[in-house]
Design a protein around this motif. Structure first.
Motif, PDB file in Angstrom:
ATOM      1  N   ASN A  26       0.827  -1.210   0.000  1.00  0.00           N
ATOM      2  CA  ASN A  26       0.000   0.000   0.000  1.00  0.00           C
ATOM      3  C   ASN A  26       0.860   1.259   0.000  1.00  0.00           C
ATOM      4  OD1 ASN A  26      -2.361  -1.521   0.061  1.00  0.00           O
ATOM      5  ND2 ASN A  26      -2.516  -1.467   2.298  1.00  0.00           N
ATOM      6  N   TYR A  27       1.937   1.247   0.775  1.00  0.00           N
ATOM      7  CA  TYR A  27       2.834   2.405   0.801  1.00  0.00           C
ATOM      8  C   TYR A  27       3.538   2.584  -0.541  1.00  0.00           C
ATOM      9  CZ  TYR A  27       2.389   3.818   5.649  1.00  0.00           C
ATOM     10  OH  TYR A  27       1.900   4.319   6.828  1.00  0.00           O
ATOM     11  N   PHE A  28       3.913   1.484  -1.155  1.00  0.00           N
ATOM     12  CA  PHE A  28       4.558   1.555  -2.462  1.00  0.00           C
ATOM     13  C   PHE A  28       3.637   2.223  -3.482  1.00  0.00           C
ATOM     14  CE2 PHE A  28       4.950  -0.905  -6.557  1.00  0.00           C
ATOM     15  CZ  PHE A  28       5.996  -0.150  -7.071  1.00  0.00           C
ATOM     16  N   GLU A  29       2.386   1.769  -3.539  1.00  0.00           N
ATOM     17  CA  GLU A  29       1.442   2.331  -4.503  1.00  0.00           C
ATOM     18  C   GLU A  29       1.151   3.801  -4.199  1.00  0.00           C
ATOM     19  OE1 GLU A  29       0.547   1.100  -7.236  1.00  0.00           O
ATOM     20  OE2 GLU A  29       1.222  -0.963  -6.981  1.00  0.00           O
ATOM     21  N   ALA A  30       1.067   4.141  -2.913  1.00  0.00           N
ATOM     22  CA  ALA A  30       0.802   5.531  -2.541  1.00  0.00           C
ATOM     23  C   ALA A  30       1.961   6.433  -2.948  1.00  0.00           C
ATOM     24  CB  ALA A  30       0.551   5.632  -1.043  1.00  0.00           C
ATOM     25  N   THR A  31       3.180   5.991  -2.694  1.00  0.00           N
ATOM     26  CA  THR A  31       4.352   6.785  -3.074  1.00  0.00           C
ATOM     27  C   THR A  31       4.443   6.917  -4.585  1.00  0.00           C
ATOM     28  OG1 THR A  31       5.547   5.996  -1.115  1.00  0.00           O
ATOM     29  CG2 THR A  31       6.868   6.960  -2.891  1.00  0.00           C
ATOM     30  N   ARG A  32       4.206   5.815  -5.282  1.00  0.00           N
ATOM     31  CA  ARG A  32       4.287   5.845  -6.739  1.00  0.00           C
ATOM     32  C   ARG A  32       3.269   6.811  -7.333  1.00  0.00           C
ATOM     33  NH1 ARG A  32       3.916   0.507 -10.545  1.00  0.00           N
ATOM     34  NH2 ARG A  32       1.806   0.437  -9.670  1.00  0.00           N
ATOM     35  N   SER A  33       2.057   6.821  -6.768  1.00  0.00           N
ATOM     36  CA  SER A  33       1.024   7.712  -7.305  1.00  0.00           C
ATOM     37  C   SER A  33       1.367   9.177  -7.059  1.00  0.00           C
ATOM     38  CB  SER A  33      -0.338   7.370  -6.693  1.00  0.00           C
ATOM     39  OG  SER A  33      -0.392   7.698  -5.320  1.00  0.00           O
ATOM     40  N   VAL A  34       1.935   9.499  -5.885  1.00  0.00           N
ATOM     41  CA  VAL A  34       2.328  10.878  -5.588  1.00  0.00           C
ATOM     42  C   VAL A  34       3.446  11.326  -6.529  1.00  0.00           C
ATOM     43  CG1 VAL A  34       3.419  12.367  -3.870  1.00  0.00           C
ATOM     44  CG2 VAL A  34       1.569  10.838  -3.188  1.00  0.00           C
ATOM     45  N   LEU A  35       4.437  10.477  -6.713  1.00  0.00           N
ATOM     46  CA  LEU A  35       5.531  10.828  -7.613  1.00  0.00           C
ATOM     47  C   LEU A  35       5.032  11.029  -9.044  1.00  0.00           C
ATOM     48  CD1 LEU A  35       8.339   8.408  -6.365  1.00  0.00           C
ATOM     49  CD2 LEU A  35       8.187  10.873  -5.981  1.00  0.00           C
ATOM     50  N   ALA A  36       4.119  10.159  -9.478  1.00  0.00           N
ATOM     51  CA  ALA A  36       3.602  10.265 -10.846  1.00  0.00           C
ATOM     52  C   ALA A  36       2.891  11.597 -11.074  1.00  0.00           C
ATOM     53  CB  ALA A  36       2.663   9.099 -11.139  1.00  0.00           C
ATOM     54  N   ARG A  37       2.193  12.091 -10.029  1.00  0.00           N
ATOM     55  CA  ARG A  37       1.499  13.374 -10.171  1.00  0.00           C
ATOM     56  C   ARG A  37       2.475  14.531 -10.351  1.00  0.00           C
ATOM     57  NH1 ARG A  37      -2.297  11.114  -6.512  1.00  0.00           N
ATOM     58  NH2 ARG A  37      -1.349  12.082  -4.674  1.00  0.00           N
ATOM     59  N   HIS A  38       3.727  14.286  -9.989  1.00  0.00           N
ATOM     60  CA  HIS A  38       4.748  15.320 -10.144  1.00  0.00           C
ATOM     61  C   HIS A  38       5.736  14.972 -11.261  1.00  0.00           C
ATOM     62  CE1 HIS A  38       3.529  17.723  -6.650  1.00  0.00           C
ATOM     63  NE2 HIS A  38       3.176  16.573  -6.127  1.00  0.00           N
ATOM     64  N   GLY A  39       5.282  14.109 -12.153  1.00  0.00           N
ATOM     65  CA  GLY A  39       6.068  13.818 -13.352  1.00  0.00           C
ATOM     66  C   GLY A  39       7.176  12.809 -13.182  1.00  0.00           C
ATOM     67  N   VAL A  40       7.225  12.143 -12.023  1.00  0.00           N
ATOM     68  CA  VAL A  40       8.274  11.153 -11.781  1.00  0.00           C
ATOM     69  C   VAL A  40       7.681   9.766 -12.018  1.00  0.00           C
ATOM     70  CG1 VAL A  40       9.906  10.198 -10.127  1.00  0.00           C
ATOM     71  CG2 VAL A  40       9.373  12.651 -10.091  1.00  0.00           C
ATOM     72  N   THR A  41       8.132   9.100 -13.061  1.00  0.00           N
ATOM     73  CA  THR A  41       7.628   7.765 -13.384  1.00  0.00           C
ATOM     74  C   THR A  41       8.746   6.742 -13.213  1.00  0.00           C
ATOM     75  OG1 THR A  41       8.157   8.092 -15.720  1.00  0.00           O
ATOM     76  CG2 THR A  41       5.931   8.696 -15.002  1.00  0.00           C
ATOM     77  N   GLY A  42       8.354   5.475 -13.233  1.00  0.00           N
ATOM     78  CA  GLY A  42       9.351   4.418 -13.149  1.00  0.00           C
ATOM     79  C   GLY A  42       9.790   4.077 -11.746  1.00  0.00           C
ATOM     80  N   PHE A  43       9.044   4.540 -10.732  1.00  0.00           N
ATOM     81  CA  PHE A  43       9.366   4.186  -9.343  1.00  0.00           C
ATOM     82  C   PHE A  43       9.009   2.721  -9.127  1.00  0.00           C
ATOM     83  CE2 PHE A  43       8.368   4.089  -4.718  1.00  0.00           C
ATOM     84  CZ  PHE A  43       9.577   4.559  -4.213  1.00  0.00           C
ATOM     85  N   THR A  44       9.992   1.881  -8.831  1.00  0.00           N
ATOM     86  CA  THR A  44       9.794   0.438  -8.753  1.00  0.00           C
ATOM     87  C   THR A  44       9.760  -0.058  -7.308  1.00  0.00           C
ATOM     88  OG1 THR A  44      12.171  -0.084  -8.749  1.00  0.00           O
ATOM     89  CG2 THR A  44      11.095   0.208 -10.911  1.00  0.00           C
ATOM     90  N   TRP A  45       9.361  -1.316  -7.168  1.00  0.00           N
ATOM     91  CA  TRP A  45       9.377  -1.937  -5.842  1.00  0.00           C
ATOM     92  C   TRP A  45      10.791  -1.940  -5.266  1.00  0.00           C
ATOM     93  CZ3 TRP A  45       6.433  -3.163  -1.905  1.00  0.00           C
ATOM     94  CH2 TRP A  45       6.905  -4.063  -0.938  1.00  0.00           C
ATOM     95  N   GLU A  46      11.775  -2.164  -6.117  1.00  0.00           N
ATOM     96  CA  GLU A  46      13.166  -2.156  -5.656  1.00  0.00           C
ATOM     97  C   GLU A  46      13.545  -0.767  -5.134  1.00  0.00           C
ATOM     98  OE1 GLU A  46      12.100  -3.600  -8.481  1.00  0.00           O
ATOM     99  OE2 GLU A  46      12.334  -5.633  -7.661  1.00  0.00           O
ATOM    100  N   ASP A  47      13.057   0.275  -5.806  1.00  0.00           N
ATOM    101  CA  ASP A  47      13.281   1.635  -5.306  1.00  0.00           C
ATOM    102  C   ASP A  47      12.633   1.807  -3.935  1.00  0.00           C
ATOM    103  OD1 ASP A  47      14.599   2.416  -7.671  1.00  0.00           O
ATOM    104  OD2 ASP A  47      12.688   2.934  -8.628  1.00  0.00           O
ATOM    105  N   HIS A  48      11.438   1.276  -3.789  1.00  0.00           N
ATOM    106  CA  HIS A  48      10.697   1.415  -2.531  1.00  0.00           C
ATOM    107  C   HIS A  48      11.419   0.737  -1.369  1.00  0.00           C
ATOM    108  CE1 HIS A  48       7.300   1.517   0.258  1.00  0.00           C
ATOM    109  NE2 HIS A  48       7.465   0.224   0.425  1.00  0.00           N
ATOM    110  N   THR A  49      12.050  -0.405  -1.621  1.00  0.00           N
ATOM    111  CA  THR A  49      12.679  -1.149  -0.522  1.00  0.00           C
ATOM    112  C   THR A  49      13.799  -0.363   0.157  1.00  0.00           C
ATOM    113  OG1 THR A  49      14.226  -2.298  -2.013  1.00  0.00           O
ATOM    114  CG2 THR A  49      12.113  -3.391  -1.539  1.00  0.00           C
ATOM    115  N   ARG A  50      14.319   0.655  -0.522  1.00  0.00           N
ATOM    116  CA  ARG A  50      15.327   1.520   0.121  1.00  0.00           C
ATOM    117  C   ARG A  50      14.774   2.203   1.359  1.00  0.00           C
ATOM    118  NH1 ARG A  50      16.318   6.013  -4.000  1.00  0.00           N
ATOM    119  NH2 ARG A  50      17.534   6.864  -2.253  1.00  0.00           N
TER     120      ARG A  50
END
Length: 232
Positions: A26-50
């Motif tokens: 859920n946190y991964f999807e929430a972070t990805r959606s926020v980043l996408a709204r600001h033009g940042v795409t390609g945020f992956t699960w591997e990025d999230h694990t950091r």
């Protein structure tokens, strides 16, 4: 399994995300959606694990800097919390053996708390939605302390609210920053790595009880046996 005569049940402090519940998707999807709204795409699960084990504010501050996002940090945090709460209310899975452990501890009279890098609203939503709020009523969020994990602040505040000396408390954690925070707070730690690759992290070396296989290896009985043996 019984507690020896005269011994007080040890206070137990749970991390929430990745320890009690599998909320990281859920946190991964929430972070990805926020980043996408600001033009940042390609945020992956591997990025999230950091960022597993690190509070949302610290996570977003890092991502904001790395991707040169102009929006204020507080706005990003509010957006992420809204996106997360929508998902958390719809579905959050409790790890079955963790639910058993909470029930064992509650029945035996152990003081219990949750200390999480999530917002208080998120903690309350997850506990309420999963029914864990019946046993876990003392809550501390990262918003309520000076520094998030790996600083010990959040665990020390949980001990204060439980009216317990830190050295008598036991922490359950899934991430290296949380294990380090428990060690710095002077508390014993039960470590259950959420990300398999972190099992060799030195921060877990100070754990009193370690389940290197994570939740697939953790059992309520083994954890309770260790805890009560330490009290006898």
């Amino acid at each position: 399994m019984s507690i020896s005569a005269g011994a007080s049940p040890a206070p137990v402090i749970f991390d929430l995300d990745g320890t009690l519940v599998d909320s990281e998707p859920n946190y991964f999807e929430a972070t990805r959606s926020v980043l996408a709204r600001h033009g940042v795409t390609g945020f992956t699960w591997e990025d999230h694990t950091r960022f597993i084990g690190i509070g949302s504010r610290e996570t977003l501050a890092t991502l904001r800097r790395e991707h040169a996002i102009d929006a204020p940090l507080d706005d990003l945090l509010a957006d992420k919390n809204r996106a997360y709460l929508e998902r958390a209310r719809a579905h959050t899975e409790v790890f079955p053996e963790m639910r058993k452990f909470v029930e064992l501890l509650h029945a035996a009279g152990h003081p219990l708390a949750v200390a999480s890098g999530s917002s208080r609203h998120a903690i309350e939503a997850v506990l309420g939605g999963t029914g864990l709020d019946a046993q876990l009523t003392v809550l501390v969020s990262a918003e309520e302390v000076g520094q998030g994990k790996p600083a010990p602040d959040i665990f020390l505040e949980a001990a204060r609210r439980l009216d317990a000396p830190p050295q008598e408390c036991v922490v359950l954690e899934d991430a290296p920053p949380g294990a380090e925070a428990a060690h710095r707070a002077g508390m014993r730690c039960v470590a259950i790595p959420y990300v398999p690759e972190t099992a060799t992290d030195p921060a877990f070396g100070s754990a009193g009880l370690f389940f290197p296989g994570g939740q697939r290896e953790f059992t309520a009985e083994a954890a309770y046996r260790w805890l009560t043996a330490a009290e006898s």
